[in-house]
Enzyme design. Structure first.
Site, mmCIF file in Angstrom:
data_model
loop_
_atom_site.group_PDB
_atom_site.id
_atom_site.type_symbol
_atom_site.label_atom_id
_atom_site.label_comp_id
_atom_site.label_asym_id
_atom_site.label_seq_id
_atom_site.Cartn_x
_atom_site.Cartn_y
_atom_site.Cartn_z
ATOM 1 N N SER A 1 -24.788 -5.202 30.932
ATOM 2 C CA SER A 1 -24.834 -6.303 31.902
ATOM 3 C C SER A 1 -23.406 -6.800 32.175
ATOM 4 O O SER A 1 -22.557 -6.766 31.275
ATOM 5 C CB SER A 1 -25.686 -7.434 31.315
ATOM 6 O OG SER A 1 -26.192 -8.261 32.327
ATOM 7 N N PRO A 2 -23.144 -7.275 33.398
ATOM 8 C CA PRO A 2 -21.790 -7.779 33.668
ATOM 9 C C PRO A 2 -21.500 -9.023 32.835
ATOM 10 O O PRO A 2 -22.306 -9.955 32.804
ATOM 11 C CB PRO A 2 -21.841 -8.125 35.166
ATOM 12 C CG PRO A 2 -23.295 -8.360 35.456
ATOM 13 C CD PRO A 2 -24.039 -7.434 34.543
ATOM 14 N N CYS B 1 -18.143 -11.606 31.975
ATOM 15 C CA CYS B 1 -16.738 -11.981 32.118
ATOM 16 C C CYS B 1 -16.061 -11.988 30.762
ATOM 17 O O CYS B 1 -16.635 -12.463 29.776
ATOM 18 C CB CYS B 1 -16.624 -13.408 32.655
ATOM 19 S SG CYS B 1 -17.145 -13.541 34.352
ATOM 20 N N ALA C 1 -17.970 -9.770 36.615
ATOM 21 C CA ALA C 1 -17.734 -10.415 37.915
ATOM 22 C C ALA C 1 -16.262 -10.289 38.278
ATOM 23 O O ALA C 1 -15.382 -10.755 37.553
ATOM 24 C CB ALA C 1 -18.134 -11.882 37.836
ATOM 25 N N GLN D 1 -19.337 -5.446 39.516
ATOM 26 C CA GLN D 1 -19.958 -6.593 40.175
ATOM 27 C C GLN D 1 -18.899 -7.333 40.985
ATOM 28 O O GLN D 1 -17.885 -7.776 40.435
ATOM 29 C CB GLN D 1 -20.554 -7.539 39.127
ATOM 30 C CG GLN D 1 -21.340 -8.671 39.768
ATOM 31 C CD GLN D 1 -21.842 -9.682 38.758
ATOM 32 O OE1 GLN D 1 -21.071 -10.230 37.983
ATOM 33 N NE2 GLN D 1 -23.131 -9.942 38.770
ATOM 34 N N TYR E 1 -23.107 -19.291 41.881
ATOM 35 C CA TYR E 1 -21.839 -18.992 42.541
ATOM 36 C C TYR E 1 -22.059 -18.979 44.056
ATOM 37 O O TYR E 1 -23.139 -19.308 44.535
ATOM 38 C CB TYR E 1 -21.250 -17.688 41.974
ATOM 39 C CG TYR E 1 -20.910 -17.858 40.509
ATOM 40 C CD1 TYR E 1 -19.962 -18.805 40.112
ATOM 41 C CD2 TYR E 1 -21.573 -17.140 39.520
ATOM 42 C CE1 TYR E 1 -19.669 -19.014 38.766
ATOM 43 C CE2 TYR E 1 -21.287 -17.347 38.162
ATOM 44 C CZ TYR E 1 -20.341 -18.295 37.808
ATOM 45 O OH TYR E 1 -20.061 -18.518 36.478
ATOM 46 N N ARG F 1 -27.565 -8.797 42.452
ATOM 47 C CA ARG F 1 -28.018 -9.674 41.347
ATOM 48 C C ARG F 1 -28.454 -11.000 41.932
ATOM 49 O O ARG F 1 -27.692 -11.645 42.669
ATOM 50 C CB ARG F 1 -26.932 -9.871 40.290
ATOM 51 C CG ARG F 1 -27.391 -10.830 39.187
ATOM 52 C CD ARG F 1 -26.571 -10.803 37.921
ATOM 53 N NE ARG F 1 -27.093 -9.822 36.970
ATOM 54 C CZ ARG F 1 -26.886 -9.860 35.650
ATOM 55 N NH1 ARG F 1 -26.158 -10.816 35.113
ATOM 56 N NH2 ARG F 1 -27.410 -8.946 34.849
ATOM 57 N N GLY G 1 -26.970 -7.631 27.560
ATOM 58 C CA GLY G 1 -25.777 -8.465 27.571
ATOM 59 C C GLY G 1 -25.211 -8.674 26.180
ATOM 60 O O GLY G 1 -24.515 -7.810 25.625
ATOM 61 N N ARG G 2 -25.556 -9.816 25.593
ATOM 62 C CA ARG G 2 -24.912 -10.210 24.342
ATOM 63 C C ARG G 2 -25.130 -9.219 23.201
ATOM 64 O O ARG G 2 -24.249 -9.061 22.352
ATOM 65 C CB ARG G 2 -25.370 -11.616 23.949
ATOM 66 C CG ARG G 2 -24.799 -12.685 24.878
ATOM 67 C CD ARG G 2 -25.560 -13.985 24.803
ATOM 68 N NE ARG G 2 -26.927 -13.812 25.278
ATOM 69 C CZ ARG G 2 -27.861 -14.739 25.223
ATOM 70 N NH1 ARG G 2 -27.574 -15.906 24.690
ATOM 71 N NH2 ARG G 2 -29.075 -14.505 25.698
HETATM 72 C C1 LIG Z 1 -19.873 -13.927 27.824
HETATM 73 C C2 LIG Z 1 -20.789 -13.763 29.010
HETATM 74 C C3 LIG Z 1 -20.242 -13.531 30.269
HETATM 75 C C4 LIG Z 1 -21.081 -13.335 31.377
HETATM 76 N N1 LIG Z 1 -20.541 -13.020 32.587
HETATM 77 C C5 LIG Z 1 -21.353 -12.658 33.612
HETATM 78 C C6 LIG Z 1 -20.830 -12.089 34.796
HETATM 79 O O1 LIG Z 1 -19.635 -11.802 34.928
HETATM 80 N N2 LIG Z 1 -21.697 -11.825 35.819
HETATM 81 C C7 LIG Z 1 -23.050 -12.033 35.679
HETATM 82 O O2 LIG Z 1 -23.809 -11.797 36.618
HETATM 83 N N3 LIG Z 1 -23.571 -12.500 34.529
HETATM 84 C C8 LIG Z 1 -22.769 -12.784 33.499
HETATM 85 N N4 LIG Z 1 -23.310 -13.171 32.302
HETATM 86 C C9 LIG Z 1 -24.775 -13.098 32.119
HETATM 87 C C10 LIG Z 1 -25.155 -11.740 31.493
HETATM 88 O O3 LIG Z 1 -24.851 -10.661 32.373
HETATM 89 C C11 LIG Z 1 -26.651 -11.683 31.156
HETATM 90 O O4 LIG Z 1 -27.379 -11.769 32.352
HETATM 91 C C12 LIG Z 1 -27.059 -12.822 30.201
HETATM 92 O O5 LIG Z 1 -26.159 -12.921 29.114
HETATM 93 C C13 LIG Z 1 -28.479 -12.629 29.670
HETATM 94 O O6 LIG Z 1 -28.596 -11.400 29.014
HETATM 95 P P1 LIG Z 1 -28.522 -11.301 27.386
HETATM 96 O O7 LIG Z 1 -29.562 -12.230 26.852
HETATM 97 O O8 LIG Z 1 -28.829 -9.841 27.105
HETATM 98 O O9 LIG Z 1 -27.147 -11.690 26.967
HETATM 99 C C14 LIG Z 1 -22.492 -13.412 31.208
HETATM 100 C C15 LIG Z 1 -23.011 -13.687 29.949
HETATM 101 C C16 LIG Z 1 -22.192 -13.822 28.854
HETATM 102 C C17 LIG Z 1 -22.812 -14.054 27.483
#
Ligand SMILES: Cc1cc2nc3c(=O)[nH]c(=O)nc-3n(C[C@H](O)[C@H](O)[C@H](O)COP(=O)(O)O)c2cc1C
Length: 363
Positions: free
Chosen positions: A22-23, A25, A62, A104, A185, A233, A332-333
């Protein structure tokens, strides 16, 4: 019915499995200078490790389509050719490790100009790497300064910025671009009536509030090859629709279904179903809090859907795909904690892990 390790074909692109990064930052680019916004050694190691760890697709965080489109001054950016050249190293590292390189593209709108989250994440003033923000209307994100209301010329230039960034992403070797229309955003702030109070053709009813998103899709599609996919997204809900008094005043899953249907007609190949971020509001804690919206989209929209959110257990991931709740999963995490999460999931589920040739003969 499918499993996490079945390939997915979108247009002419074959994605080797359904467990994708997942994207996220990382706030690790240079905030100014010749290589402002360009990937650094950190990005190279970070993304290459997740590709080597078995992710089928690695979605780079992003990336600002313009300086004011970054969330923070430390975000990646793709508004000049020097940046595109450095991104080329990133795409080859991801590709060599067996994953599809994706990026992204984003404009942060009224939520821009903040500090790194580990330094508090507060909104910054111009003397501290900040800038004045833009939005559909002058409605501020709670606790932030009010954005200036964008003119139609401002809107046209943002649409063009997405197209130019997509063109550079292609030159850099990316195979997928994702348009970020979630998390409060810029694009999401146009979609939601909570933040869009415009009375011109970019506000009002759902078609008006969606207009900029459709224009961005058309602009990106006009430069992106027909053989390669575009993802969108979305936030499937502002998390206010449980309150009947506010239903018409916020962005809901019903609106998301309509937008997704229109988006696929304009050339979007996959909907990435996230949620929230427009206003601070409590989010349910159940494990399927967000994946259930992916499921709803998948049964109402004629396009592949990716689910995301709290997917950190291999058997839950397999269940989501086997029961047809989604076509692919963004992790993601769990992938921050463990760069080899997909390979370890393969071992846990009795499938073959995708090790690099440098490792496979030895492990
Ligand atoms: C550190 C961090 C940075 C993130 N940056 C972005 C991002 O750049 N673009 C985006 O769409 N979502 C971003 N997210 C959301 C994640 O892509 C993901 O949708 C969210 O963490 C839920 O998934 P998870 O429970 O597997 O972590 C970010 C999440 C985290 C934890």
């Amino acid at each position: 019915m499918t499993n996490p390790f079945a390939a997915l074909e979108l247009r002419s692109l074959r994605i080797p499995n359904r467990l994708w990064m997942s994207p996220m930052c990382t706030y690790s680019a240079a905030p100014e200078g010749k290589l402002v916004g360009a990937p650094t050694d950190f990005h190279l190691a970070h993304y290459a490790a997740r590709a080597a760890g078995g992710a089928g697709l690695v979605m780079v965080e992003a990336t600002g389509v313009s300086p004011v489109g970054r969330i923070s001054a430390w975000d990646l950016g793709l508004w000049n050719d020097d940046q595109a050249q450095v991104f080329g190293r990133l795409t080859s590292a991801i590709t060599e490790a067996g994953a599809v390189p994706a990026i992204q593209l984003a404009h942060a709108g009224r939520k821009a100009s903040v500090d790194k989250p580990w330094l508090g994440g507060e909104q910054l003033t111009e003397d501290r790497h900040g800038w004045p923000t833009q939005g559909p209307s002058t409605v501020a994100f709670p606790g932030y300064s009010a954005p200036s209301e964008m003119s139609k010329e401002d809107i046209a230039s943002v649409v063009q910025d997405f197209a130019s960034a997509a063109k550079r992403a292609l030159t850099a070797g990316f195979k997928v671009v994702e348009i970020h229309a979630a998390h409060g955003y810029l694009l999401h702030s146009f979609l939601s009536p909570l933040s869009n109070r415009r009375t011109d053709s970019y506000g009002g009813d759902l078609a008006g509030r969606s207009r900029i998103v459709i224009e961005v899709i058309d602009a990106v599609r006009s430069v992106w090859p027909p053989s390669l996919p575009v993802f969108l997204r979305v936030s499937t809900t502002d998390w206010i629709d449980e309150n009947p008094d506010l239903q018409d005043a916020s962005w809901t899953i019903r609106d998301t279904i309509e937008l997704s249907r229109a988006a696929t007609k304009h050339g979007v190949d996959l909907i990435d179903a996230s949620s929230g971020g427009l206003v601070p509001t409590p989010i349910p804690r159940d494990r399927d809090y967000q994946t259930r919206y992916a499921q709803q989209l998948r049964s109402n929209v004629d396009a592949p859907v990716a689910a995301v959110g709290r997917i950190d257990d291999p058997s839950w991931a397999a269940e989501l795909l086997e029961h047809g709740h989604a076509d692919a999963l963004f992790i993601g995490r769990a992938l921050l904690r463990d760069a080899s999460w997909p390979n370890n999931a393969a071992s846990a589920l009795g499938s073959d892990a995708r090790y690099l040739e440098q490792y496979s003969y030895a492990v």
